[in-house]
Design an enzyme around this catalytic site. Sequence first.
Site, mmCIF file in Angstrom:
data_model
loop_
_atom_site.group_PDB
_atom_site.id
_atom_site.type_symbol
_atom_site.label_atom_id
_atom_site.label_comp_id
_atom_site.label_asym_id
_atom_site.label_seq_id
_atom_site.Cartn_x
_atom_site.Cartn_y
_atom_site.Cartn_z
ATOM 1 N N ASP A 50 0.889 -1.161 0.000
ATOM 2 C CA ASP A 50 0.000 0.000 0.000
ATOM 3 C C ASP A 50 0.924 1.208 0.000
ATOM 4 O O ASP A 50 1.483 1.563 1.032
ATOM 5 C CB ASP A 50 -0.901 -0.014 1.237
ATOM 6 C CG ASP A 50 -1.899 1.145 1.239
ATOM 7 O OD1 ASP A 50 -1.643 2.142 0.527
ATOM 8 O OD2 ASP A 50 -2.914 1.064 1.953
ATOM 9 N N HIS A 51 1.099 1.824 -1.168
ATOM 10 C CA HIS A 51 2.153 2.831 -1.290
ATOM 11 C C HIS A 51 1.928 4.033 -0.370
ATOM 12 O O HIS A 51 2.877 4.731 -0.024
ATOM 13 C CB HIS A 51 2.296 3.289 -2.745
ATOM 14 C CG HIS A 51 1.144 4.097 -3.259
ATOM 15 N ND1 HIS A 51 0.026 3.530 -3.813
ATOM 16 C CD2 HIS A 51 0.936 5.431 -3.289
ATOM 17 C CE1 HIS A 51 -0.818 4.468 -4.171
ATOM 18 N NE2 HIS A 51 -0.295 5.635 -3.871
ATOM 19 N N HIS A 56 -6.173 2.630 1.533
ATOM 20 C CA HIS A 56 -5.444 3.813 1.980
ATOM 21 C C HIS A 56 -6.091 4.478 3.197
ATOM 22 O O HIS A 56 -5.436 4.727 4.211
ATOM 23 C CB HIS A 56 -5.357 4.853 0.858
ATOM 24 C CG HIS A 56 -4.665 4.369 -0.376
ATOM 25 N ND1 HIS A 56 -3.694 3.395 -0.353
ATOM 26 C CD2 HIS A 56 -4.785 4.738 -1.673
ATOM 27 C CE1 HIS A 56 -3.260 3.192 -1.585
ATOM 28 N NE2 HIS A 56 -3.906 3.983 -2.400
#
Length: 515
Positions: free
Chosen positions: A206-207, A269
């Site tokens: 999950d950047h 996110h």
Amino acid sequence: MTEAGTASTAWQNPLRDPQDRRMPRIAGPCGLVIFGVTGDLSRKKVMPAIYDLAARGLLPPGFSLVGYARRDWADQDFAQVVHDAVKEHARTEFREEVWHQLAEGFRFVQGDFADDAAFEHLRQVTQDLDRVRGTGGNHAFYLSIPPRFFPDVIGQLKEHGLAEQRPDSWRRVVVEKPFGSDLESARELNRVIHEVFPPESVFRIDHYLGKETVQNILAMRFANTMFEPIWNANYVDHVQITMAEDIGIGGRAGYYDGIGAARDVIQNHLLQLMALIAMEEPTSFEASALRLEKQKVLSSVVLPRRLDLTTARGQYTEGWAGGVQVPGYLQEPDIPSDSSTETFAAIKLDVETRRWAGVPFYLRHGKRLGRRVTEVAVVFKRAPHLPFTETSTEELTHNVLVVRIQPDEGVTLRFGSKVPGSSMEIRDVNMDFAYGGSFTESSPEAYERLILDVLLGDPPLFPQHEEVELSWRILDPIVDYWAAHGGPDTYEAGTWGPESAVKMLARDGRVWRRP
């Protein structure tokens, strides 16, 4: 820690304390294999991040990169593709000496995901790299491909011995979101992966969790004594978490339509950001301790009973964004004219713990909104007594602590202050911390941090399958409710979402922030 991990740490620097996290962590002997190497993610994020890590001296001298795709490329062709991607997208300055050392470890394997001969060739290539480059049998497999291909690739890695775990080396797999499209598909995806790779060898990227300002949430909360006493329902009125984009769907119609804003962003996110804001202090910053506290938050989330009053969704129509007239969602290329996919989603959640009981968390995400911004706003309650006249505090609002995640990274604290002069007039002022103005070094890109963590075997920023499944348990009832109650509302491109989202907060006597 495995024997291989211990050996790797000793190889990095025998003089440094492995517990001293102020020192740079350098990956031990290893290589990375990228499936989907021709895609935008690989070209714009992964390849430049690898170069930036090399330029910062954080990769071993023998690091190797293998690309796997159907293109008819030789190793030199692949190297040119990486070169062009790095030149265009790397964060650090391009240096020939760094590039040449890195490029010596580039290899390319041609094939599709059902090609047994190609995977056998890949096995031979990794073995050759172990011998020539000294990668030591340590290889990570990056699946930058649609999830529907995961079973094929995972099965091939197992069939050809590429996923075999050995005591003196490691094999890891990296997967990108989406981690399923609902709870059932997420469980099936986890089952497929865990049949071949043990949980500690699976890295779900999950950047957003790799962004410097997201990690600063933990530092801000637990390195300072001023926040903890007021970080609870006694002082916090509510929390707003916003990820707004000013762009449309671009060329992602094939992926986005049918997925929508809630599945694309809120499930991963925004729920992860909420967990970091609401979690209790972990016993340490080891991965297991962080995951435990985040899981406690997610398992404590309760949906309001009236989803019609506590959720909102919308779809953008044509309008003006950035001074340019833009089409609506239904006019975007390859979008069906009757699509009911939402491009804006807002939800209200309650965290039923002693710390947060009675404090609503509002999460929203949308495309074609007023500007690009991601932030977490902790809005505090008003002072119980204000010994001022009404005219003295006409413009005074709630105190707010805002963590700005992008694009202007930093923290803002809003509070009331006296206006200079003979009268007692109070106005809101901001105290601002900006990363760019406080530190000389620039923040690394999220993928730099995350790829390095994969190669180090350090997973604190990667959600495990329990967190993924808990997130889907939260979101599934909302998505099912929307599916049973007609299509989304509309909002004009360049605005801040549909009117239903404004009314959602107005029912609670609150308003959305305009970042």
